[in-house]
Write an enzyme that holds these catalytic residues in place. Structure first.
Site, mmCIF file in Angstrom:
data_model
loop_
_atom_site.group_PDB
_atom_site.id
_atom_site.type_symbol
_atom_site.label_atom_id
_atom_site.label_comp_id
_atom_site.label_asym_id
_atom_site.label_seq_id
_atom_site.Cartn_x
_atom_site.Cartn_y
_atom_site.Cartn_z
ATOM 1 N N ILE A 651 -9.631 -7.730 20.922
ATOM 2 C CA ILE A 651 -8.876 -7.569 22.170
ATOM 3 C C ILE A 651 -9.425 -8.450 23.270
ATOM 4 O O ILE A 651 -8.885 -8.498 24.359
ATOM 5 C CB ILE A 651 -8.842 -6.103 22.648
ATOM 6 C CG1 ILE A 651 -10.244 -5.518 22.676
ATOM 7 C CG2 ILE A 651 -7.919 -5.273 21.777
ATOM 8 C CD1 ILE A 651 -10.306 -4.149 23.324
ATOM 9 N N GLY A 652 -10.497 -9.152 23.020
ATOM 10 C CA GLY A 652 -11.000 -10.033 24.065
ATOM 11 C C GLY A 652 -12.186 -10.838 23.584
ATOM 12 O O GLY A 652 -12.919 -10.438 22.685
ATOM 13 N N GLY A 654 -15.349 -12.724 25.422
ATOM 14 C CA GLY A 654 -16.007 -13.027 26.682
ATOM 15 C C GLY A 654 -17.171 -13.953 26.430
ATOM 16 O O GLY A 654 -17.472 -14.311 25.294
ATOM 17 N N ALA A 655 -17.806 -14.329 27.528
ATOM 18 C CA ALA A 655 -18.959 -15.207 27.412
ATOM 19 C C ALA A 655 -20.059 -14.534 26.607
ATOM 20 O O ALA A 655 -20.878 -15.187 25.993
ATOM 21 C CB ALA A 655 -19.473 -15.564 28.799
ATOM 22 N N HIS A 656 -20.066 -13.208 26.591
ATOM 23 C CA HIS A 656 -21.188 -12.512 25.983
ATOM 24 C C HIS A 656 -20.861 -11.897 24.639
ATOM 25 O O HIS A 656 -21.673 -11.182 24.081
ATOM 26 C CB HIS A 656 -21.715 -11.431 26.926
ATOM 27 C CG HIS A 656 -22.013 -11.978 28.285
ATOM 28 N ND1 HIS A 656 -21.580 -11.390 29.435
ATOM 29 C CD2 HIS A 656 -22.665 -13.108 28.655
ATOM 30 C CE1 HIS A 656 -21.960 -12.115 30.470
ATOM 31 N NE2 HIS A 656 -22.609 -13.152 30.028
ATOM 32 N N GLY A 657 -19.696 -12.125 24.138
ATOM 33 C CA GLY A 657 -19.402 -11.566 22.829
ATOM 34 C C GLY A 657 -17.918 -11.350 22.615
ATOM 35 O O GLY A 657 -17.106 -11.574 23.512
ATOM 36 N N LYS A 674 -19.316 -7.286 19.883
ATOM 37 C CA LYS A 674 -20.257 -7.850 18.919
ATOM 38 C C LYS A 674 -20.960 -9.038 19.565
ATOM 39 O O LYS A 674 -20.330 -9.952 20.084
ATOM 40 C CB LYS A 674 -19.491 -8.318 17.682
ATOM 41 C CG LYS A 674 -20.363 -9.009 16.659
ATOM 42 C CD LYS A 674 -19.524 -9.445 15.468
ATOM 43 C CE LYS A 674 -20.359 -10.306 14.541
ATOM 44 N NZ LYS A 674 -19.565 -10.799 13.416
ATOM 45 N N ASP A 771 -22.118 -10.547 38.851
ATOM 46 C CA ASP A 771 -20.923 -11.201 38.319
ATOM 47 C C ASP A 771 -19.705 -10.308 38.531
ATOM 48 O O ASP A 771 -18.949 -10.029 37.617
ATOM 49 C CB ASP A 771 -21.112 -11.520 36.840
ATOM 50 C CG ASP A 771 -20.170 -12.637 36.383
ATOM 51 O OD1 ASP A 771 -20.083 -12.876 35.180
ATOM 52 O OD2 ASP A 771 -19.485 -13.241 37.251
#
Ligand SMILES: *[C@@H]1O[C@H](CO)[C@@H](O)[C@H](O)[C@H]1NC(C)=O
Ligand SMILES: *[C@@H]1O[C@H](CO)[C@@H](O)[C@H](O)[C@H]1NC(C)=O
Ligand SMILES: *[C@@H]1O[C@H](CO)[C@@H](O)[C@H](O)[C@H]1NC(C)=O
Ligand SMILES: *[C@@H]1O[C@H](CO)[C@@H](O)[C@H](O)[C@H]1NC(C)=O
Ligand SMILES: *[C@@H]1O[C@H](CO)[C@@H](O)[C@H](O)[C@H]1NC(C)=O
Ligand SMILES: *[C@@H]1O[C@H](CO)[C@@H](O)[C@H](O)[C@H]1NC(C)=O
Length: 931
Positions: A651-652, A654-657, A674, A771
């Protein structure tokens, strides 16, 4: 005889173990009392075990045979349970325990008190279901269980009690339908079921309760259509169906309804028009049907209701003309037809309503003049006609309205001179004539009654001066559109909160404004004021430098202060220089920000830096760190639900996983993130600890860490699934764009503020998020915001940090100007980002948007538009424009905009704290904030 009885009772009593002179009823009462943790003195002192009967005890009445027939302990402050022993009082006729603190279940043994006629347990904390054993109470006439925490259904057994006249079960948590056997209750006079969760259709058998006088079904979840059989209730006096989900046409008025006094149909989804048959209900005094989807025109038969005192039909889709017959409702005191599509002229027949106090026809399409007869209604206190297309001049007669308090005529086409004696004999509280064509001068005596709080005359063609009597108005809170010079009397306005003198041709100094103790908002922009801006005005957190724009003669005096004012006010020139800076950030500075952040941007997985975080003042002990994983069974369920993290569940990203949706079952839906570890085991171990620590932060506006798992190459973090996605999605991505009502946006704004204030001030050490942006604000099913992605959050207590600090993160457009050059992470930078989010909420534009052209970011754009137009409608998202007609909404939007301005001040020290922001957004009683 009496001894015989006592013996008899003794032999039946199972509670009498010791030989005592006290009768068994007395013993029963004492055992009831043992379950009470708080016993009032009057019971303590009179319920004496040495007596032979309880008949002289407080709250007790006996029959001639000394049997207790009445236990009446209302308002005794008793706390505790009602024991099953109550069933031993078999002669009891009245049991009255309302207004106490009884909790626990209602004992079914009450059903053994078969002579009971009157049972009143309202206003306690009883829970559980209504006992079925009540069907044995064949003598019961009155039962009130209102205002408890009862659950379960309306018991069908109650409908089998033949004598029951009053049933009051309101203010509980009852569910399910009204049993159709309700029609058996031939003696029923009053049925109070309001404020429950009852549902389904109202049974048509209710029409058989032919003696029914009062029926309150409001605030439930009833659906379907109202039964026709309601017309058979010839004795009905009160009918309340408000706040349900009723639909279809309203069948009322075809039977005889002579006795009906009160009818409320509000907040349903009816179709069709207001039934003209209601004109037959000749006794009707209050008819309320607001927000109920009624359409068509108002039936002229309303004019038959000679006793009608209150007619509230607002917020429907009513069209056509206001029927002149309403003028026959001679008892009318409140006529509220606002927010409809009514058109034509205001009928002059309304002038016959000699008792009318409250006339609200705003937000319609009315045209023409206000009939002279209306201005002659002697008792009028409230005239709200704004947002129509009314025209004409205000007649001298209006000054005869001695009781006039509020008059709002804004956004119409009124013209001519405002009668100069307006205010002299009234006690005006609110006057809003904004945006008409009034000319001439401001009436000099508006403050005659001293109570004026709001005086808005902006956007007219008025001339002359601000009346000097304005000083009498010690409660004036808001004023705009005043003209001329600022009279010195204005310093007497000790309660002024908003002063808007913008866009007039005012001259002279503004020094006198420093003498008014409190301002929420001041705007003197675009005039010809001269001289220094009082230092005090700059120091208040409540207004921004844009308040002073457009006055070439105004300046800030640097020499008189420590100089920080000078730097903070790039909008106004210093008194000793000639140059004028404009706007906040120059293009060069913006470019530096963009450059700076891309240089310093570091890819961080879960950079939570410190281990012992304690929030909410709960002062936990040092938390023992364990690297243990979450539960394996849950992990297995998550893996199954996501088909081993298969792409179709993403579902998405992001910069972090990568984020997956894991719907385990209908009640357990999660988002699972993850994070690939890139092979740095030591680093990832410390991250696990940090996750655990952060998992202890609990706040309704921070996303909750449900669980996590640690694998060789990756980690998984489990969060609750947020069905509405991110604020960014809602604002900018969804197609078609969802319409967002202001109250939703406001709730989001306040929620984020609460979450941030908690991080900044209730955590030890404090946490800076670093952020804050709409992509990191998740919205649950109720559109409640949850701050997420603490990937680069930072604890302020650097000294004990166990991991290296992470430098200048954030997202372009949200980074505070000071962070363009430094790596400072302070609360103030979060405040700046928060201000940007507020601007996004209001404008629904992205923080960086090509349409801003030269201003580049939203902060510059909003400030420029505001500075140039001063018009909030130029700034807000067009879908909010309609809502701005509601003055309450307009006020809130303006308030939020001002907060956003302050949060995005260039100088970090000028920004409010998040606590301050919460207060500013929440405060309703502004008075309380005065220093
Ligand atoms: C009630 O009576 C008990 C003993 O019978 C006594 O300890 C207690 O203080 C009394 N409470 C009040 C409020 O009189
Ligand atoms: C209870 O009643 C007995 C007998 O009437 C009396 O002596 C005693 O003082 C009473 N006790 C209280 C606490 O009133
Ligand atoms: C009293 O009520 C309870 C529960 O309703 C019931 O089980 C019991 O048989 C009753 N006792 C008498 C003596 O009627
Ligand atoms: C009753 O309903 C309210 C509102 O739905 C809820 O907050 C409350 O917890 C419920 N109480 C019980 C005892 O179910
Ligand atoms: C009258 O005006 C005051 C001040 O603006 C406001 O607080 C109040 O709600 C208004 N009352 C009515 C009935 O319009
Ligand atoms: C203010 O003065 C300017 C020029 O002096 C004039 O053009 C303008 O109409 C005036 N505005 C008002 C509101 O009187």
């Amino acid at each position: 005889m009496r001894q015989l009885l006592v013996l008899l009772l003794l032999s039946f009593s199972c509670f009498l173990y010791s030989a005592s002179a006290l009768s068994s009823d007395g013993e029963t009462l004492l055992s009831l009392r043992r379950r009470w943790t708080s016993v009032p003195p009057s019971i303590n002192s009179t319920w004496n075990a040495s007596h032979s009967t309880p008949c002289s005890w407080a709250g007790i009445r006996c029959d001639h045979a000394h049997n207790v027939i009445s236990l009446n302990l209302n308002d005794y402050g008793i706390i505790g349970q009602l024991g099953p022993e109550i069933g031993h009082l078999t002669h009891l006729q009245n049991l009255v325990l309302f207004n106490n603190g009884f909790s626990g279940k209602i004992p079914p043994e009450i059903g053994n008190c078969s002579l009971l006629q009157y049972l009143d347990l309202k206003n306690n904390s009883f829970s559980g279901q209504i006992p079925d054993s009540f069907k044995n109470l064949l003598n019961l006439e009155y039962i009130s269980l209102s205002t408890n925490q009862l659950t379960g259904q309306f018991p069908e057994s109650l409908t089998q009690i033949p004598q029951l006249q009053l049933v009051e079960l309101s203010y509980n948590n009852l569910t399910g339908p009204i049993p159709s056997s309700i029609g058996n209750m031939s003696e029923l006079l009053m049925l109070y079921l309001q404020f429950n969760h009852l549902s389904r259709q109202i049974p048509s058998s209710i029409g058989n309760c032919s003696k029914l006088q009062e029926l309150f079904l409001n605030q439930n979840q009833f659906e379907g259509v109202l039964p026709h059989t309601l017309n058979k209730l010839h004795n009905i006096v009160y009918l309340d169906f408000a706040d349900n989900a009723l639909r279809g046409t309203v069948p009322l008025g075809s039977g005889s309804c002579d006795n009906l006094l009160f009818l409320d149909l509000s907040n349903n989804v009816f179709s069709g028009g207001i039934p003209s048959g209601l004109g037959n209900c000749s006794g009707l005094t209050k008819f309320i049907a607001l927000n109920s989807s009624f359409s068509g025109s108002i039936p002229s038969s309303i004019g038959l209701l000679r006793n009608l005192s209150l007619l509230h039909l607002y917020q429907n889709h009513l069209s056509g003309k206001i029927p002149p017959e309403i003028g026959n409702c001679k008892s009318l005191t409140e006529l509220n037809l606002y927010s409809n599509q009514l058109e034509g002229e205001i009928p002059s027949e309304l002038g016959k309503l000699s008792k009318l106090k409250d006339l609200r026809l705003y937000l319609n399409h009315l045209t023409g003049e206000i009939p002279l007869s209306v201005w002659k209604i002697p008792k009028l206190e409230y005239i709200h006609l704004y947002n129509n297309s009314l025209s004409g001049e205000l007649p001298l007669e209006m000054t005869g309205l001695k009781h006039l308090k509020n008059i709002t005529l804004h956004n119409n086409h009124f013209s001519g001179v405002i009668p100069q004696t307006l205010g002299i004999n009234s006690s005006l509280v609110e006057l809003d004539f904004t945006n008409n064509n009034f000319s001439g001068s401001i009436p000099p005596n508006l403050c005659y009654g001293k109570k004026l709080r709001k005086l808005n005359l902006g956007r007219n063609r008025l001339q002359g001066g601000i009346p000097s009597d304005v000083g009498r108005c010690t409660t004036l809170r808001s004023a705009n559109g005043l003209i001329g010079e600022i009279p010195s009397e204005i310093r007497d306005l000790q309660n002024l909160e908003r002063l808007d003198l913008s866009r007039n041709n005012l001259t002279g100094s503004i020094q006198v404004l420093a003498q008014i103790p409190f301002f929420l908002e001041i705007n003197v922009s675009y005039n010809s004021f001269q001289g220094p801006i009082p230092k005090k005005l700059f120091e208040s957190p409540y207004y921004s430098s844009s308040s002073f724009l457009g006055n070439p003669g105004l300046c800030v005096s640097c020499s008189s202060s420590n100089g920080s004012i000078c730097t903070a006010s790039s909008y106004v020139k210093p008194c000793d220089q000639k140059s004028t800076h404009q706007k906040g950030l120059s293009k060069v500075e913006i470019a530096m920000i963009a450059l700076g952040s891309s240089i310093f941007f570091v890819f961080v997985l879960l950079g939570l830096v410190y281990m012992f975080v304690v929030c909410g003042g709960k002062s936990e002990e040092e938390i023992p760190i364990s690297v243990e994983d979450g539960t394996i069974s849950l992990l297995n369920e998550v893996m199954e639900a996501t088909e081993n993290l298969s792409d179709q569940h993403i579902i998405g990203r992001g910069a972090h996983g990568i984020v997956y949706k894991a719907a385990i079952d209908s009640t357990r839906v999660f988002a699972v993130k993850k994070i690939a570890f890139l092979g740095n085991k030591g680093k990832s171990l410390s991250m696990i600890r940090e996750i655990q620590t952060l998992g202890r932060i609990r706040h309704r506006n921070l996303v909750k860490l449900e669980d996590f798992w640690w694998r060789k190459d990756f980690g998984l973090i489990l969060y609750p699934y947020m069905p509405n996605g991110s604020l960014h999605d809602i604002l900018h991505e969804k197609n078609p764009p969802p319409s967002l009502e202001w109250n939703v946006l406001y709730k989001i704004a306040i929620g984020i503020a609460h979450g941030l204030a908690y991080l900044h001030y209730d955590c030890d050490p404090p946490i800076v998020h670093r952020d804050i942006k709409p992509k990191n604000i998740l919205l649950d099913a109720d559109m409640e915001p949850h701050i997420s992605d603490f990937g680069i959050a930072k604890l302020l207590d650097q000294s004990s940090a166990s991991a290296p600090s992470i430098s200048v993160p954030g997202t372009i457009g949200y980074i505070a100007p000071e962070n363009a050059y430094t790596t400072a992470s302070s609360r103030e930078s979060d405040v700046y980002s928060y201000g940007v989010v507020l601007l996004e909420l209001i404008t629904r534009k992205k923080a960086v948007d090509p349409s801003f052209m030269e201003e580049i970011d939203i902060v510059g754009w909003v400030r420029t538009v505001w500075g140039e137009t001063g018009d909030i409608e130029e700034i807000v998202d067009s879908s909010l424009a309609n809502e701005l007609m509601n003055s309450k909404v307009l006020e809130q939007v303006s308030k939020v905009l001002l907060v956003a301005f302050r949060c995005t001040e260039k100088d970090p020290h000028m920004r409010p704290t998040m606590r301050h922001v919460v207060k500013q957004l929440e405060v309703t009683n502004l008075q309380a904030r005065r220093r």
